[in-house]
Design an enzyme around this catalytic site. Sequence first.
Site, PDB file in Angstrom:
ATOM      1  N   SER A 112       0.861  -1.185   0.000  1.00 11.72           N
ATOM      2  CA  SER A 112       0.000   0.000   0.000  1.00 11.72           C
ATOM      3  C   SER A 112       0.891   1.227   0.000  1.00 11.72           C
ATOM      4  O   SER A 112       2.000   1.200   0.550  1.00 11.72           O
ATOM      5  CB  SER A 112      -0.856  -0.019   1.259  1.00 11.72           C
ATOM      6  OG  SER A 112      -1.373   1.271   1.513  1.00 11.72           O
ATOM      7  N   SER A 113       0.387   2.332  -0.566  1.00 16.13           N
ATOM      8  CA  SER A 113       1.208   3.543  -0.602  1.00 16.13           C
ATOM      9  C   SER A 113       1.442   4.131   0.790  1.00 16.13           C
ATOM     10  O   SER A 113       2.319   4.983   0.958  1.00 16.13           O
ATOM     11  CB  SER A 113       0.572   4.588  -1.514  1.00 16.13           C
ATOM     12  OG  SER A 113      -0.734   4.882  -1.083  1.00 16.13           O
ATOM     13  N   CYS A 114       0.707   3.655   1.806  1.00 17.64           N
ATOM     14  CA  CYS A 114       0.920   4.196   3.165  1.00 17.64           C
ATOM     15  C   CYS A 114       2.210   3.673   3.802  1.00 17.64           C
ATOM     16  O   CYS A 114       2.559   4.070   4.906  1.00 17.64           O
ATOM     17  CB  CYS A 114      -0.270   3.926   4.059  1.00 17.64           C
ATOM     18  SG  CYS A 114      -0.473   2.198   4.473  1.00 17.64           S
ATOM     19  N   TYR A 141      -0.867  -0.673  10.128  1.00 21.51           N
ATOM     20  CA  TYR A 141      -1.038  -1.314   8.818  1.00 21.51           C
ATOM     21  C   TYR A 141       0.237  -1.165   7.990  1.00 21.51           C
ATOM     22  O   TYR A 141       0.698  -2.122   7.348  1.00 21.51           O
ATOM     23  CB  TYR A 141      -2.225  -0.649   8.114  1.00 21.51           C
ATOM     24  CG  TYR A 141      -2.570  -1.224   6.775  1.00 21.51           C
ATOM     25  CD1 TYR A 141      -3.079  -2.513   6.656  1.00 21.51           C
ATOM     26  CD2 TYR A 141      -2.432  -0.460   5.616  1.00 21.51           C
ATOM     27  CE1 TYR A 141      -3.425  -3.025   5.416  1.00 21.51           C
ATOM     28  CE2 TYR A 141      -2.785  -0.964   4.377  1.00 21.51           C
ATOM     29  CZ  TYR A 141      -3.270  -2.250   4.280  1.00 21.51           C
ATOM     30  OH  TYR A 141      -3.614  -2.756   3.055  1.00 21.51           O
ATOM     31  N   LYS A 145       2.684  -3.979   6.335  1.00 25.04           N
ATOM     32  CA  LYS A 145       2.913  -4.005   4.890  1.00 25.04           C
ATOM     33  C   LYS A 145       4.414  -3.914   4.559  1.00 25.04           C
ATOM     34  O   LYS A 145       4.889  -4.547   3.618  1.00 25.04           O
ATOM     35  CB  LYS A 145       2.143  -2.860   4.214  1.00 25.04           C
ATOM     36  CG  LYS A 145       0.652  -3.115   4.137  1.00 25.04           C
ATOM     37  CD  LYS A 145       0.358  -4.104   3.025  1.00 25.04           C
ATOM     38  CE  LYS A 145      -0.943  -4.818   3.190  1.00 25.04           C
ATOM     39  NZ  LYS A 145      -1.093  -5.996   2.330  1.00 25.04           N
ATOM     40  N   HIS A 184     -13.001   3.241   2.838  1.00 27.69           N
ATOM     41  CA  HIS A 184     -12.168   4.342   2.358  1.00 27.69           C
ATOM     42  C   HIS A 184     -13.075   5.473   1.863  1.00 27.69           C
ATOM     43  O   HIS A 184     -14.289   5.311   1.744  1.00 27.69           O
ATOM     44  CB  HIS A 184     -11.247   3.860   1.228  1.00 27.69           C
ATOM     45  CG  HIS A 184     -10.177   2.941   1.714  1.00 27.69           C
ATOM     46  ND1 HIS A 184     -10.277   1.577   1.618  1.00 27.69           N
ATOM     47  CD2 HIS A 184      -8.987   3.183   2.316  1.00 27.69           C
ATOM     48  CE1 HIS A 184      -9.190   1.025   2.137  1.00 27.69           C
ATOM     49  NE2 HIS A 184      -8.385   1.970   2.565  1.00 27.69           N
TER      50      HIS A 184
HETATM   51  O1  GFB Z   1      -9.708   6.845   2.136  1.00 22.48           O
HETATM   52  P1  GFB Z   1      -9.235   7.205   3.483  1.00 22.48           P
HETATM   53  O2  GFB Z   1      -9.974   6.622   4.629  1.00 22.48           O
HETATM   54  O3  GFB Z   1      -7.724   6.791   3.567  1.00 22.48           O
HETATM   55  O4  GFB Z   1      -9.316   8.798   3.676  1.00 22.48           O
HETATM   56  P2  GFB Z   1      -6.249   7.404   3.665  1.00 22.48           P
HETATM   57  C1  GFB Z   1      -8.775   9.692   2.741  1.00 22.48           C
HETATM   58  C2  GFB Z   1      -9.134  11.109   3.119  1.00 22.48           C
HETATM   59  O5  GFB Z   1     -10.543  11.295   2.908  1.00 22.48           O
HETATM   60  C3  GFB Z   1      -8.869  11.504   4.563  1.00 22.48           C
HETATM   61  C4  GFB Z   1     -11.108  11.933   4.035  1.00 22.48           C
HETATM   62  O6  GFB Z   1      -8.389  12.822   4.595  1.00 22.48           O
HETATM   63  C5  GFB Z   1     -10.251  11.434   5.200  1.00 22.48           C
HETATM   64  O7  GFB Z   1     -10.413  12.269   6.336  1.00 22.48           O
HETATM   65  N1  GFB Z   1     -12.543  11.607   4.139  1.00 22.48           N
HETATM   66  C6  GFB Z   1     -13.556  12.503   3.975  1.00 22.48           C
HETATM   67  C7  GFB Z   1     -13.092  10.408   4.429  1.00 22.48           C
HETATM   68  N2  GFB Z   1     -14.737  11.921   4.187  1.00 22.48           N
HETATM   69  C8  GFB Z   1     -14.488  10.607   4.467  1.00 22.48           C
HETATM   70  C9  GFB Z   1     -15.327   9.511   4.763  1.00 22.48           C
HETATM   71  O8  GFB Z   1     -16.554   9.600   4.830  1.00 22.48           O
HETATM   72  N3  GFB Z   1     -14.705   8.308   4.972  1.00 22.48           N
HETATM   73  C10 GFB Z   1     -13.345   8.166   4.900  1.00 22.48           C
HETATM   74  N4  GFB Z   1     -12.818   6.943   5.091  1.00 22.48           N
HETATM   75  N5  GFB Z   1     -12.527   9.223   4.650  1.00 22.48           N
HETATM   76  C11 GFB Z   1      -5.828   4.911   4.201  1.00 22.48           C
HETATM   77  C12 GFB Z   1      -4.990   4.178   5.193  1.00 22.48           C
HETATM   78  O9  GFB Z   1      -5.512   6.243   4.401  1.00 22.48           O
HETATM   79  O10 GFB Z   1      -5.506   4.615   2.865  1.00 22.48           O
HETATM   80  C13 GFB Z   1      -4.770   2.783   4.847  1.00 22.48           C
HETATM   81  O11 GFB Z   1      -5.562   4.363   6.462  1.00 22.48           O
HETATM   82  C14 GFB Z   1      -4.498   2.542   3.375  1.00 22.48           C
HETATM   83  O12 GFB Z   1      -3.705   2.304   5.587  1.00 22.48           O
HETATM   84  C15 GFB Z   1      -5.438   3.303   2.518  1.00 22.48           C
HETATM   85  O13 GFB Z   1      -3.189   2.884   3.058  1.00 22.48           O
HETATM   86  C16 GFB Z   1      -5.129   3.190   1.030  1.00 22.48           C
HETATM   87  O14 GFB Z   1      -5.721   7.603   2.293  1.00 22.48           O
HETATM   88  O15 GFB Z   1      -6.164   8.589   4.563  1.00 22.48           O
END
Ligand code: GFB
Length: 318
Positions: A112-114, A141, A145, A184
């Site tokens: 994952s890119s994280c 995570y 990874k 996500h």
């Molecule tokens: O997709 P996301 O949960 O993953 O969130 P990350 C991306 C951005 O979208 C963050 C915002 O800035 C969130 O605060 N966001 C806005 C939301 N509204 C929402 C919502 O309703 N739900 C969610 N989930 N986000 C993950 C990692 O990070 O990416 C994992 O935690 C993994 O480890 C994955 O690498 C690909 O990009 O922040």
Amino acid sequence: MTFTLDADDPVFVAGHRGLVGSAIVRRLRAGGHRNLLTATRDELDLRDQAAVRSWLEEHRPRAVHLVAGTVGGILANSTRPAEFLYDNLMIHANVVEAARHVGVEKLLYLGSSCIYPRLADQPIVEPALLTGPLEPTNEAYAVAKIAGIKMCDAYRAQYGCDFVSAMPTNLYGPNDNFDLQSSHVLPALIRKFDDARLAGETQVTVWGTGRPRREFLHVDDLADACVFLMERYDEPGPINVGYGEDVAIAELAEMVRDVVHPEAEIDFDTSKPDGTPRKLLDSSRLQQLGWQPSIPLAQGVASTYEWYLEHVAPRAVG
Ligand code: GFB
């Protein structure tokens, strides 16, 4: 060196029910593969070392796509770090070791890119790995990874196993998780705007400031890249798989709003975390090998919403 699979060669897709695994199954079937090996969670708990070893001894795959794992969005990652660390470490360790034990010829491990430092220079190149602190919301995570990448590299160095590691950017598409607590951002936005549309509401709340930037790749593009890399790539270390462009979360929200519920207004809940400020991969190594993505974000959002309406919304309503 090129690795070629015949249509009848046994290929194990570990995690075939997930977003990525189901796309790899579709891609391999479309390419004419007739001998795909899969196991549901009830049939095979990948965290169980003995079970994994005996399943691989019985089925003897020639190649493995290791795309199983406990995954989730920013909230799930930050509230369930023990599960994210334990489940993923166990799955990677068990499958990689059992694959060596039974003589799997090629294994593609998906990270994952994280894994990259929170404040890595953008776009992020592969040598940025382990050059700085990780993003705290997904550190558990990311550590699991990174361990998976290092396992593939160690097995290559010590045992000569042809195990490779691909690092995708943020993914979306059919069979994604649309649960608001664990998903996500892209599936969450589809669900939020559609729920508002059905309820006749016009206000939709997006987490964070809307300023973080993310790169989104359709999972069918990723599956195509995984099949490509299994055939053409045999080096240690991660190789990035991205779309090549990023958007601000606020822009993504507008894009989803325009497809799902154009009358809606967006507000931001800044009590929720933003996570990494920006995550855009430099995928030039993969491009130089000859692979390009083909599904633009706007097209992918529209087709994923159609999939959601057909497969998820009826269940959510009923
Ligand atoms: O997709 P996301 O949960 O993953 O969130 P990350 C991306 C951005 O979208 C963050 C915002 O800035 C969130 O605060 N966001 C806005 C939301 N509204 C929402 C919502 O309703 N739900 C969610 N989930 N986000 C993950 C990692 O990070 O990416 C994992 O935690 C993994 O480890 C994955 O690498 C690909 O990009 O922040």
